[in-house]
Design an enzyme around this catalytic site. Sequence first.
Site, PDB file in Angstrom:
ATOM      1  CD  GLU A 163       7.004   5.342  50.138  1.00 41.77           C
ATOM      2  OE1 GLU A 163       6.128   5.659  49.309  1.00 41.77           O
ATOM      3  OE2 GLU A 163       8.088   5.954  50.259  1.00 41.77           O
ATOM      4  CB  CYS A 179      12.067   0.261  49.133  1.00 43.35           C
ATOM      5  SG  CYS A 179      13.669   0.611  49.904  1.00 43.35           S
ATOM      6  CG  HIS A 203      11.357   4.920  51.507  1.00 40.30           C
ATOM      7  ND1 HIS A 203      10.475   4.665  50.492  1.00 40.30           N
ATOM      8  CD2 HIS A 203      12.454   4.147  51.244  1.00 40.30           C
ATOM      9  CE1 HIS A 203      11.004   3.785  49.649  1.00 40.30           C
ATOM     10  NE2 HIS A 203      12.196   3.455  50.085  1.00 40.30           N
TER      11      HIS A 203
END
Lengths: 217, 217, 217, 217
Positions: free
Chosen positions: D84, D147, D171
């Site tokens: 991410e 998250c 993820h």
Amino acid sequence: MNSSRRVILVTGFEPFAGHVVNPSAEVAKALDGRVVGSAVVRSAVLPVHHAEAIPAVIRLVEESDPLAIVHLGLAGGRARIALERVAVNVMDFETPDNAGHLAQGESCVTGGPAAYLATLPLDAMLAALLAEGVPAYVSNTAGTYLCNLTMYGTLDWLAARNHPARAGFVHLPLSPPMVAASGLDQPSMDVGLMVRGVEIALSVVARTTFPPKEVRP
Amino acid sequence: MNSSRRVILVTGFEPFAGHVVNPSAEVAKALDGRVVGSAVVRSAVLPVHHAEAIPAVIRLVEESDPLAIVHLGLAGGRARIALERVAVNVMDFETPDNAGHLAQGESCVTGGPAAYLATLPLDAMLAALLAEGVPAYVSNTAGTYLCNLTMYGTLDWLAARNHPARAGFVHLPLSPPMVAASGLDQPSMDVGLMVRGVEIALSVVARTTFPPKEVRP
Amino acid sequence: MNSSRRVILVTGFEPFAGHVVNPSAEVAKALDGRVVGSAVVRSAVLPVHHAEAIPAVIRLVEESDPLAIVHLGLAGGRARIALERVAVNVMDFETPDNAGHLAQGESCVTGGPAAYLATLPLDAMLAALLAEGVPAYVSNTAGTYLCNLTMYGTLDWLAARNHPARAGFVHLPLSPPMVAASGLDQPSMDVGLMVRGVEIALSVVARTTFPPKEVRP
Amino acid sequence: MNSSRRVILVTGFEPFAGHVVNPSAEVAKALDGRVVGSAVVRSAVLPVHHAEAIPAVIRLVEESDPLAIVHLGLAGGRARIALERVAVNVMDFETPDNAGHLAQGESCVTGGPAAYLATLPLDAMLAALLAEGVPAYVSNTAGTYLCNLTMYGTLDWLAARNHPARAGFVHLPLSPPMVAASGLDQPSMDVGLMVRGVEIALSVVARTTFPPKEVRP
């Protein structure tokens, strides 16, 4: 009188990456001059050029002093109209822009903040679109190409000046002829429906955006 | 004179599985009576019922003696108009039909062949659709629900009678309001574009399908 | 004794279309010689060649006199192990085979029936796979490339001889290294999990397939 | 000696939204104590709770004084390991967290910046993963659920203290048994491959992250 109407600036992009059209430009042009609530649309088409897109926006803002700025762009592969929530300070291109530049992990604005959130009323825009039967959603990424750059650059320029205009970005699907020509299994949306959808969204912007108090003699 | 025109029978389906509309019925109704080439469209809406759909088709065929039969149905999740290549002798439902029946691995026609291939000019229909900018493709599965059953049942009935009518199935995407209402990330197609697409396909059918030699005194 | 075990013939395919590996061949090789229930696996790798694949299968069947035949093939883009329900009498390639042939709407077998249904116990195979936590489904299309051709050709050859062997096709996803190398957003499955999945499926085939009555003195 | 090794803190999440397992917790636990380069992994499982996740992270950071923090989480529907790039200051849940809270357009940190960019070496991590055949990509959205909240909260806490630890979020796809149980057409990844992939990513973190100069007598 029209002359007293405040402007909503709407931009599309020129074609890029081998496409011969860009629905975002078609939609922007179709809406030029349209009256939405107490505002009037002024539209323009931006270059897909990492160094020229933002200066073009700034010129348009300085000329039209808009109440709000709604950038439109193409997002191949998306099925619904996407109201972008955030622009990040990253340029990371998968395909060169029309200047032939392939940015790889550059900043949009050196030293700028990590991101800006759209200042448009996204939830109300979404609710209005769905109520009218137009597929739409709030998207959490505008990518890292020209669309994101333009949203970031506009919000950064406005923030630096404490400019009251609201701004954001709306991604549009491919048009049906683009998908037919590609031979690929990709979603599309009729350009007429895109025009209607963007007009619905602009109506919400117009209705919920109050101009700064003006002193009248 | 219209009275001498041969018929192309077009069918859609009633809503099912919780949908309140079915674009295939909307498209079929919109085309009823339309002249395509030397033929005229006669349309009807079929029940989503494992035992009644085929008898309904047979009655329509016996009444209208069509040159060709084009069934339309809804395929949620598909992005393009799908010209179905094959119907298989299997009913395996994921959701009950409107009679509440949930077929699990049944045959469409006991003892029938494994499958029938569509007898429509699929390649020419596809070429015409793409040339007109309508997203389309030739699909290799019509599923194992009512759509496949109807295509299989029609082709089986025609084959048993050596009937000269051509027949096949065209799957349509969800309409934009259906996607907007669902909140899901699914492709859609404007019903107006579906109507135009099906009319383009029917024109190819009309142009390429010659009626059996008629004896004239 | 092993010598009395009946064979389950398992085939994979050689690489094609620019891939440097083919997980179906890796899985087939990994299972060669494995004992499943009362049967033993004999595996082989088929050429991706429209004219040579079926003759290769026939030679293997004549040599090993299998109880059952399970062809394996690669289906890029699929996320789960696919138990194919039907093979259609169509070759329509999107990419040339390894002989450079690009079939366009040809029959697999001239004059053959429209399709054959797999004669493997698909529902029991699926239930066993899911019970063991292996993603799988029954697929309604094996495509129109070599995989479908091989399934069709095998079932047609068996049918013509009234041969008692059961036969069918299982499609496998891309392997993780293939997806990593492609840079594309595509699902994959670990080859070890594919091997386990196919072995589970073969166990069901072995358990549910009884050899033709044998005369014992 | 291990006692002198600096820690990389790795976190997973407990199950949520009806799932009975969470691969991110399985991967985190599997890596606990593992030595990667000059660092050692310390792992923990975080609550899926909007008010407790960040305090739990802070306690772990204060206890272990990590060189780097790599949060792991589950992203159903994704096919590849996602590194991410950015965490946004938005909580907008599609499903309630384990405390039953359904945040709708709240900030993660009131008055915080719009977003933080990950401070992990994403490009080098991606290159190492792909070189090892592990499907991965750099993602531009971590969503707006726990998250994203955890990534944002960690980076905000570190920034407020000028803490030198690098931090980010990875993820992971669904595991194969989760997809098998769901009956849905979704990609999965073997947990063993996830463990290997995260270890590869951690090795890059360890290799490229130099501890603050330590005073040695």
